[in-house]
Design an enzyme around this catalytic site. Structure first.
Site, short mmCIF file in Angstrom:
data_model
loop_
_atom_site.label_atom_id
_atom_site.label_comp_id
_atom_site.label_asym_id
_atom_site.label_seq_id
_atom_site.Cartn_x
_atom_site.Cartn_y
_atom_site.Cartn_z
CG HIS A 307 5.77 -2.82 -1.83
ND1 HIS A 307 6.14 -4.05 -1.38
CD2 HIS A 307 5.04 -3.01 -2.95
CE1 HIS A 307 5.67 -4.97 -2.21
NE2 HIS A 307 4.99 -4.37 -3.17
CG ASP A 364 -0.25 -0.42 -8.26
OD1 ASP A 364 -0.39 -1.01 -9.34
OD2 ASP A 364 -0.38 -0.98 -7.16
N1 ACO Z 1 0.71 7.24 2.52
C1 ACO Z 1 0.89 7.69 3.77
N2 ACO Z 1 1.37 6.94 4.78
C2 ACO Z 1 1.66 5.67 4.53
C3 ACO Z 1 1.51 5.11 3.24
C4 ACO Z 1 1.01 5.95 2.21
N3 ACO Z 1 0.84 5.47 0.98
N4 ACO Z 1 1.87 3.81 3.27
C5 ACO Z 1 2.25 3.54 4.52
N5 ACO Z 1 2.12 4.67 5.28
C6 ACO Z 1 2.49 4.81 6.70
C7 ACO Z 1 1.45 4.16 7.61
O1 ACO Z 1 0.45 5.10 7.97
C8 ACO Z 1 2.30 3.73 8.76
O2 ACO Z 1 2.59 4.87 9.54
P1 ACO Z 1 2.74 4.74 11.15
O3 ACO Z 1 4.00 3.94 11.35
O4 ACO Z 1 2.83 6.14 11.64
O5 ACO Z 1 1.52 4.02 11.64
C9 ACO Z 1 3.63 3.30 8.12
O6 ACO Z 1 3.69 4.07 6.91
C10 ACO Z 1 3.69 1.81 7.78
O7 ACO Z 1 2.53 1.48 7.02
P2 ACO Z 1 1.80 0.09 7.10
O8 ACO Z 1 0.38 0.26 6.69
O9 ACO Z 1 2.08 -0.58 8.41
O10 ACO Z 1 2.58 -0.71 5.97
P3 ACO Z 1 2.10 -2.04 5.30
O11 ACO Z 1 3.33 -2.76 4.91
O12 ACO Z 1 1.13 -2.76 6.16
O13 ACO Z 1 1.29 -1.55 3.99
C11 ACO Z 1 0.84 -0.77 1.81
C12 ACO Z 1 1.82 -1.51 2.72
C13 ACO Z 1 -0.56 -1.41 1.96
C14 ACO Z 1 1.28 -0.92 0.38
C15 ACO Z 1 0.80 0.72 2.22
O14 ACO Z 1 2.07 1.32 2.03
C16 ACO Z 1 -0.27 1.51 1.46
O15 ACO Z 1 -1.42 1.55 1.89
N6 ACO Z 1 0.10 2.17 0.31
C17 ACO Z 1 -0.87 2.86 -0.50
C18 ACO Z 1 -1.65 1.87 -1.38
C19 ACO Z 1 -0.80 1.32 -2.50
O16 ACO Z 1 -0.13 2.05 -3.22
N7 ACO Z 1 -0.87 -0.01 -2.67
C20 ACO Z 1 -0.17 -0.71 -3.75
C21 ACO Z 1 0.99 -1.49 -3.20
S1 ACO Z 1 1.85 -2.32 -4.50
C22 ACO Z 1 0.92 -3.68 -4.79
O17 ACO Z 1 0.26 -4.23 -3.97
C23 ACO Z 1 0.86 -4.15 -6.13
#
Ligand code: ACO
Length: 429
Positions: A307, A364
């Site tokens: 998140h 979620d």
């Molecule tokens: N699985 C694996 N790796 C992940 C995940 C995941 N679900 N989420 C983040 N990471 C990793 C990224 O690859 C990144 O790694 P790095 O530092 O080596 O590049 C690091 O964690 C940071 O991730 P970002 O994408 O920069 O985080 P951001 O804050 O931009 O994204 C998000 C947040 C979109 C929720 C992300 O965690 C994600 O894609 N999660 C999966 C989708 C999801 O469950 N979305 C619902 C969110 S709740 C809502 O919106 C209601």
């Protein structure tokens, strides 16, 4: 003493005000930056950018805290109803019995859709995604209720528009589902409350009334309350950005539905169940999927984890996980997907990759297990999220309309394309 920040740009120092929130959260007000330095800030993804001040929802992602209008969501999830929480978010206060009755009465008054609107559903492909239909229908409502096009509104008038929207969205969502299974629409009933009426429109048949178990109503009530607002997330910011051009409430909420649809936002609940089904079909080997998500060369992510603002367990996920277990136990349902979800969560929380990045289950992750147990199909999960988020979108639209400081949203950019060049005729290229 008033706090200030100093910023030095190419040797020249400017002084900027610091804004402090209720819980001592701090922001450097850079609104004079460009006029003083001719520089802008660059913050792709807005991770450090506040776009407004707001008195609706407080969130501390480090501590896993979430309050609506000052009330912890744990208390609301246990003691309130979705309609009461909607009133709280939109008006700012808990209602008296009379106020709640009036608010609920507007839901009854506005539950039916204009008969011509029903033709819209027939023109939509049966295989089309319900979020596309929901967004189109919400925007189209303004065509049937021109009074809703008003944008110079405030206070009680917005509250009335909000109640009308909340009620119509419930009917649209249920009819979207009926359309997807090619079954006749079931009209709303005046004697039913918000959630039983929704379930009635979803699952009753013309000659056979569906009466939900109280546990089903309670579980759905909790889910909707927990989804009701989450401050400046992708869809709410969209609602505010569209609204900043003075677009009407229905246009803004329709845009919010589209933003929510994406798999990184509200579409994740659908993706989580599809991921758990895939793991189940692959023999329940969670490690294989964890490894895939950790592979820097793969774009694969474990859906329902991570998140932008929570760097701790999402407080909503904690409650939803518990409710999922409770509902399945009470109904004697054995869902292998819940076991896989628990196993996946345990493995993720021990894994250094996820620990280092502070990736926990989000709202979620467990919600789909509950929707599935109720009989709601996977493609409808984001629609359920949208029904839940409606009060938040309405509350933010209202707050923005009533704030004299609101200006049209217009981010800037740093241009990195070609410098000026000449046009070359096609024959010479
Ligand atoms: N699985 C694996 N790796 C992940 C995940 C995941 N679900 N989420 C983040 N990471 C990793 C990224 O690859 C990144 O790694 P790095 O530092 O080596 O590049 C690091 O964690 C940071 O991730 P970002 O994408 O920069 O985080 P951001 O804050 O931009 O994204 C998000 C947040 C979109 C929720 C992300 O965690 C994600 O894609 N999660 C999966 C989708 C999801 O469950 N979305 C619902 C969110 S709740 C809502 O919106 C209601």
């Amino acid at each position: 003493m008033e706090e200030r920040a100093q910023l030095t740009v190419n040797g020249e120092t400017i002084d900027l005000p610091i804004i402090t929130g209720t819980h001592n959260e701090k922001a450097i007000d850079i609104s004079s930056l460009r006029s003083k330095t001719s520089h802008i800030t660059l913050d792709c993804g807005f991770g450090n950018t506040g776009a407004c001040t707001s008195a609706i929802t407080f969130l501390d992602g480090e501590k896993g805290v979430l309050h609506y209008r000052g009330i912890p969501i744990e208390e609301l999830a246990e003691k309130s109803t979705f309609v009461e929480t909607a009133y709280l978010l939109i008006t700012g206060e808990l209602p008296s019995q009379g106020q709640l009755d009036n608010f609920a009465a507007s839901f009854t008054e506005h539950a039916s859709l204009h008969k011509d609107m029903l033709n819209f559903f027939n023109g939509y492909p049966i295989t089309g995604h319900p979020m596309g239909l929901l967004s189109a229908m919400v925007c189209s409502l303004s065509g049937y209720h021109p009074e809703l096009l008003k944008t110079d509104v405030s206070g009680e008038e917005i509250e009335r528009m909000g109640a009308q929207l909340l009620s119509k969205v419930r009917t649209i969502a249920a009819y979207t589902y009926r359309k997807s299974i090619n079954k006749p629409f079931i009209p709303p009933r005046d004697d039913l409350k918000y959630i039983p009426n929704f379930l009635h429109m979803m699952f009753s048949a013309p000659q056979k009334e569906y009466t939900p178990e109280p546990a089903v109503v309670n579980a759905l009530q909790t889910l909707l309350i927990l989804h009701a607002d989450h401050e400046q997330n992708c869809s709410t910011s969209t609602v505010r950005l569209v609204g900043s051009s003075w677009a009407n409430l229905y246009a803004c909420v329709s845009a919010g539905v589209c933003a929510l649809w994406g798999p990184l936002h509200g579409g994740a609940n659908q993706q989580v169940i599809e991921m758990l089904q895939e793991i189940h079909a692959a023999g329940g080997n969670t490690q294989k999927f964890i490894d895939k998500a950790k592979n820097p060369n793969s774009h694969y992510r474990l859906m329902g984890f991570g998140h932008r603002v929570y760097k701790n367990y999402d407080p909503r996920a904690k409650i939803i996980k518990q409710r999922a277990h409770q509902l399945l136990e009470e109904h004697g349902i054995h869902d292998p997907l819940l076991e896989i979800a628990v196993k996946l969560e345990e493995a993720v929380l021990k894994d250094d990759y996820f620990k280092k990045r502070k990736l926990y289950p989000n709202v979620d992750f467990y919600s789909g297990i509950i929707y599935k147990a109720i009989g709601i199909p996977t493609a409808m999960f984001p629609v359920m999220f949208a029904i839940g988020r409606m009060p938040g979108w309405i509350a933010h639209w209202k707050e923005m309309k009533e704030d004299p400081k609101t200006r049209i949203g217009r981010p800037r950019q740093i241009y990195t394309g070609y410098a000026q060049r000449d046009y070359v005729p096609i024959a010479q290229r």
